[in-house]
Write a protein that holds these residues in place. Structure first.
Motif, PDB file in Angstrom:
ATOM      1  N   GLY A  57      -9.312  32.952  93.405  1.00 20.25           N
ATOM      2  CA  GLY A  57      -8.475  31.760  93.504  1.00 20.25           C
ATOM      3  C   GLY A  57      -8.394  31.007  92.190  1.00 20.25           C
ATOM      4  O   GLY A  57      -7.327  30.522  91.803  1.00 20.25           O
ATOM      5  N   LEU A  58      -9.537  30.926  91.477  1.00 23.34           N
ATOM      6  CA  LEU A  58      -9.543  30.269  90.165  1.00 23.34           C
ATOM      7  C   LEU A  58      -8.655  31.022  89.173  1.00 23.34           C
ATOM      8  O   LEU A  58      -7.920  30.408  88.385  1.00 23.34           O
ATOM      9  CB  LEU A  58     -10.963  30.178  89.632  1.00 23.34           C
ATOM     10  N   LEU A  59      -8.722  32.343  89.194  1.00 24.33           N
ATOM     11  CA  LEU A  59      -7.916  33.148  88.273  1.00 24.33           C
ATOM     12  C   LEU A  59      -6.428  32.986  88.571  1.00 24.33           C
ATOM     13  O   LEU A  59      -5.610  32.856  87.653  1.00 24.33           O
ATOM     14  CB  LEU A  59      -8.315  34.622  88.378  1.00 24.33           C
ATOM     15  N   VAL A  60      -6.076  32.989  89.860  1.00 23.83           N
ATOM     16  CA  VAL A  60      -4.670  32.805  90.240  1.00 23.83           C
ATOM     17  C   VAL A  60      -4.178  31.429  89.806  1.00 23.83           C
ATOM     18  O   VAL A  60      -3.084  31.283  89.235  1.00 23.83           O
ATOM     19  CB  VAL A  60      -4.503  32.986  91.758  1.00 23.83           C
ATOM     20  N   ALA A  61      -4.981  30.404  90.074  1.00 25.78           N
ATOM     21  CA  ALA A  61      -4.587  29.038  89.705  1.00 25.78           C
ATOM     22  C   ALA A  61      -4.423  28.890  88.197  1.00 25.78           C
ATOM     23  O   ALA A  61      -3.482  28.241  87.718  1.00 25.78           O
ATOM     24  CB  ALA A  61      -5.626  28.041  90.225  1.00 25.78           C
ATOM     25  N   SER A  62      -5.334  29.485  87.435  1.00 26.62           N
ATOM     26  CA  SER A  62      -5.268  29.401  85.975  1.00 26.62           C
ATOM     27  C   SER A  62      -4.019  30.088  85.438  1.00 26.62           C
ATOM     28  O   SER A  62      -3.297  29.537  84.602  1.00 26.62           O
ATOM     29  CB  SER A  62      -6.524  30.014  85.366  1.00 26.62           C
ATOM     30  N   ALA A  63      -3.753  31.310  85.929  1.00 29.81           N
ATOM     31  CA  ALA A  63      -2.584  32.054  85.462  1.00 29.81           C
ATOM     32  C   ALA A  63      -1.286  31.365  85.870  1.00 29.81           C
ATOM     33  O   ALA A  63      -0.343  31.268  85.081  1.00 29.81           O
ATOM     34  CB  ALA A  63      -2.626  33.478  86.012  1.00 29.81           C
ATOM     35  N   LYS A  64      -1.228  30.870  87.110  1.00 29.44           N
ATOM     36  CA  LYS A  64      -0.011  30.208  87.595  1.00 29.44           C
ATOM     37  C   LYS A  64       0.232  28.899  86.847  1.00 29.44           C
ATOM     38  O   LYS A  64       1.376  28.562  86.511  1.00 29.44           O
ATOM     39  CB  LYS A  64      -0.140  29.923  89.087  1.00 29.44           C
ATOM     40  N   SER A  65      -0.838  28.166  86.560  1.00 29.56           N
ATOM     41  CA  SER A  65      -0.701  26.916  85.814  1.00 29.56           C
ATOM     42  C   SER A  65      -0.163  27.174  84.411  1.00 29.56           C
ATOM     43  O   SER A  65       0.718  26.450  83.928  1.00 29.56           O
ATOM     44  CB  SER A  65      -2.053  26.205  85.743  1.00 29.56           C
ATOM     45  N   SER A  66      -0.678  28.215  83.753  1.00 28.90           N
ATOM     46  CA  SER A  66      -0.202  28.569  82.417  1.00 28.90           C
ATOM     47  C   SER A  66       1.273  28.974  82.458  1.00 28.90           C
ATOM     48  O   SER A  66       2.070  28.563  81.595  1.00 28.90           O
ATOM     49  CB  SER A  66      -1.046  29.700  81.847  1.00 28.90           C
ATOM     50  N   TYR A  67       1.639  29.754  83.457  1.00 27.11           N
ATOM     51  CA  TYR A  67       3.035  30.199  83.599  1.00 27.11           C
ATOM     52  C   TYR A  67       3.961  28.997  83.808  1.00 27.11           C
ATOM     53  O   TYR A  67       5.008  28.882  83.151  1.00 27.11           O
ATOM     54  CB  TYR A  67       3.139  31.161  84.775  1.00 27.11           C
ATOM     55  N   ASP A  68       3.591  28.103  84.723  1.00 24.65           N
ATOM     56  CA  ASP A  68       4.434  26.940  85.020  1.00 24.65           C
ATOM     57  C   ASP A  68       4.548  26.009  83.814  1.00 24.65           C
ATOM     58  O   ASP A  68       5.620  25.437  83.565  1.00 24.65           O
ATOM     59  CB  ASP A  68       3.854  26.168  86.214  1.00 24.65           C
ATOM     60  N   THR A  69       3.452  25.854  83.073  1.00 21.93           N
ATOM     61  CA  THR A  69       3.475  24.982  81.894  1.00 21.93           C
ATOM     62  C   THR A  69       4.457  25.497  80.847  1.00 21.93           C
ATOM     63  O   THR A  69       5.268  24.735  80.295  1.00 21.93           O
ATOM     64  CB  THR A  69       2.070  24.878  81.285  1.00 21.93           C
ATOM     65  N   GLN A  70       4.410  26.799  80.579  1.00 22.10           N
ATOM     66  CA  GLN A  70       5.302  27.370  79.571  1.00 22.10           C
ATOM     67  C   GLN A  70       6.750  27.410  80.058  1.00 22.10           C
ATOM     68  O   GLN A  70       7.678  27.223  79.273  1.00 22.10           O
ATOM     69  CB  GLN A  70       4.816  28.766  79.193  1.00 22.10           C
ATOM     70  N   LYS A  71       6.942  27.627  81.344  1.00 21.43           N
ATOM     71  CA  LYS A  71       8.297  27.597  81.885  1.00 21.43           C
ATOM     72  C   LYS A  71       8.896  26.200  81.774  1.00 21.43           C
ATOM     73  O   LYS A  71      10.060  26.034  81.384  1.00 21.43           O
ATOM     74  CB  LYS A  71       8.282  28.045  83.353  1.00 21.43           C
ATOM     75  N   SER A  72       8.099  25.179  82.089  1.00 19.54           N
ATOM     76  CA  SER A  72       8.565  23.795  81.966  1.00 19.54           C
ATOM     77  C   SER A  72       8.876  23.443  80.512  1.00 19.54           C
ATOM     78  O   SER A  72       9.834  22.724  80.232  1.00 19.54           O
ATOM     79  CB  SER A  72       7.508  22.837  82.524  1.00 19.54           C
ATOM     80  N   ALA A  73       8.058  23.971  79.586  1.00 20.04           N
ATOM     81  CA  ALA A  73       8.293  23.705  78.168  1.00 20.04           C
ATOM     82  C   ALA A  73       9.610  24.315  77.708  1.00 20.04           C
ATOM     83  O   ALA A  73      10.354  23.697  76.927  1.00 20.04           O
ATOM     84  CB  ALA A  73       7.143  24.246  77.335  1.00 20.04           C
ATOM     85  N   VAL A  74       9.932  25.514  78.188  1.00 21.07           N
ATOM     86  CA  VAL A  74      11.192  26.162  77.822  1.00 21.07           C
ATOM     87  C   VAL A  74      12.378  25.367  78.350  1.00 21.07           C
ATOM     88  O   VAL A  74      13.363  25.131  77.636  1.00 21.07           O
ATOM     89  CB  VAL A  74      11.228  27.604  78.367  1.00 21.07           C
ATOM     90  N   SER A 173       0.331  30.411  73.925  1.00 21.27           N
ATOM     91  CA  SER A 173       0.646  31.815  74.171  1.00 21.27           C
ATOM     92  C   SER A 173      -0.581  32.683  74.419  1.00 21.27           C
ATOM     93  O   SER A 173      -0.460  33.832  74.847  1.00 21.27           O
ATOM     94  CB  SER A 173       1.436  32.392  72.993  1.00 21.27           C
ATOM     95  N   GLY A 174      -1.757  32.146  74.142  1.00 19.01           N
ATOM     96  CA  GLY A 174      -2.972  32.922  74.385  1.00 19.01           C
ATOM     97  C   GLY A 174      -3.253  33.084  75.869  1.00 19.01           C
ATOM     98  O   GLY A 174      -2.684  32.389  76.720  1.00 19.01           O
ATOM     99  N   SER A 175      -4.140  33.997  76.191  1.00 21.91           N
ATOM    100  CA  SER A 175      -4.475  34.272  77.586  1.00 21.91           C
ATOM    101  C   SER A 175      -5.197  33.091  78.215  1.00 21.91           C
ATOM    102  O   SER A 175      -6.092  32.486  77.613  1.00 21.91           O
ATOM    103  CB  SER A 175      -5.354  35.524  77.689  1.00 21.91           C
ATOM    104  N   ALA A 176      -4.779  32.764  79.443  1.00 24.88           N
ATOM    105  CA  ALA A 176      -5.429  31.685  80.195  1.00 24.88           C
ATOM    106  C   ALA A 176      -6.509  32.221  81.119  1.00 24.88           C
ATOM    107  O   ALA A 176      -7.183  31.447  81.799  1.00 24.88           O
ATOM    108  CB  ALA A 176      -4.384  30.917  81.004  1.00 24.88           C
ATOM    109  N   ILE A 177      -6.664  33.534  81.172  1.00 27.62           N
ATOM    110  CA  ILE A 177      -7.630  34.160  82.071  1.00 27.62           C
ATOM    111  C   ILE A 177      -8.935  34.417  81.323  1.00 27.62           C
ATOM    112  O   ILE A 177      -8.933  34.988  80.230  1.00 27.62           O
ATOM    113  CB  ILE A 177      -7.079  35.483  82.631  1.00 27.62           C
ATOM    114  N   SER A 178     -10.013  33.991  81.930  1.00 23.73           N
ATOM    115  CA  SER A 178     -11.334  34.216  81.329  1.00 23.73           C
ATOM    116  C   SER A 178     -11.755  35.670  81.574  1.00 23.73           C
ATOM    117  O   SER A 178     -11.860  36.108  82.725  1.00 23.73           O
ATOM    118  CB  SER A 178     -12.351  33.254  81.955  1.00 23.73           C
TER     119      SER A 178
END
Length: 251
Positions: A57-74, A173-178
């Motif tokens: 769940g933490l990995l999904v939340a981290s990846a989804k948060s990174s995706y949404d942040t960059q999409k909003s920035a675009v 742009s770096g990986s958000a997944i630990s």
């Protein structure tokens, strides 16, 4: 390593653990497979399964948060580009060079973020030369009225904000997944699948169930890794917002 290769590696690990357990089962003494032993293993694996679910769940939340942040920035950058172009248009015809440079800079950015050739990867490093040309063209304007002075100040600020957004996109742009978390999850999943195979009856139906579960788990890992690369792969940020910006620039 690409998401699909990593997912295949996860599949090999978890399914291999389950398959190996079916081979180990036949070599264990009967009392190791008793109902009491089975209940103990179930309790232990229940704890491992709970911890695995939490980390997933933490990995999904981290990846989804990174995706949404960059999409909003675009999307925000695309909207700001349109506003910047409109501000230059309202300034007067002397901004033609600045608007042309702006369009070329946006076309270059779109080509780098969404390359046409499928074999190419997105490049998030900003084109500082193109950005500097736009800024210098704005600075070269000589306002004659109070309205033009105010517009020049606004478009200068907008161009700086767009530059900040572009560099922020690059910095994110770096990986958000630990990687340690991902490794721990794969190890725990392998342990779980080993326990599945250890007490599974020796028949094709049980083995097929383990196979389907392994495919599902590796598919989940694949989706997480895809979200972590929002400009490449199957799950990527669409170029629609930037295409709309290009349609309006220069009009």
């Amino acid at each position: 390593m690409t998401p699909i290769l990593l997912s295949l590696l996860v599949f090999v690990c978890v399914f291999g653990a389950g398959w190996l357990a079916t081979r180990v089962r036949s070599r264990l003494p009967e009392h190791h497979l008793s109902s009491d032993t089975k209940d103990t293993v179930k309790l232990a694996m229940g704890l491992v399964a709970t911890m695995t679910a939490l980390i997933l769940g933490l990995l999904v939340a981290s990846a989804k948060s990174s995706y949404d942040t960059q999409k909003s920035a675009v999307i925000a950058a695309a909207a700001k580009l349109i506003v910047l172009d409109l501000g230059l248009a309202h300034y007067g015809p002397e901004t033609a060079a600045a608007r042309s440079d702006l369009r070329e800079a946006v076309e270059d950015m779109a080509a780098k973020l969404w390359p046409k050739a499928g074999s190419e990867h997105a490049r998030l490093d900003p084109n500082t030369l193109a950005g500097n040309r736009v800024y210098q063209a704005i600075e070269a304007l000589t306002p004659q009225t109070d309205s033009q002075r105010e517009l020049k100040s606004q478009v200068r600020n907008w161009s700086i904000e767009i530059g900040q957004m572009r560099w922020l996109l690059f910095a994110q742009s770096g990986s958000a997944i630990s990687e340690p978390l991902l490794l721990v999850v794969v190890c725990w999943l392998s342990i779980l699948f080993f326990s599945f195979g250890l007490f599974a009856p020796p028949n094709p139906t049980a083995l097929m169930a383990i196979l389907i579960a392994a495919i599902s788990v590796s598919g989940a890992i694949f989706l997480i890794l895809e979200l972590d690369h929002p400009f490449d792969g199957l799950i990527h940020i669409p170029s629609r917002a930037m295409d709309i910006a290009l349609e309006h620039l220069g009009k």
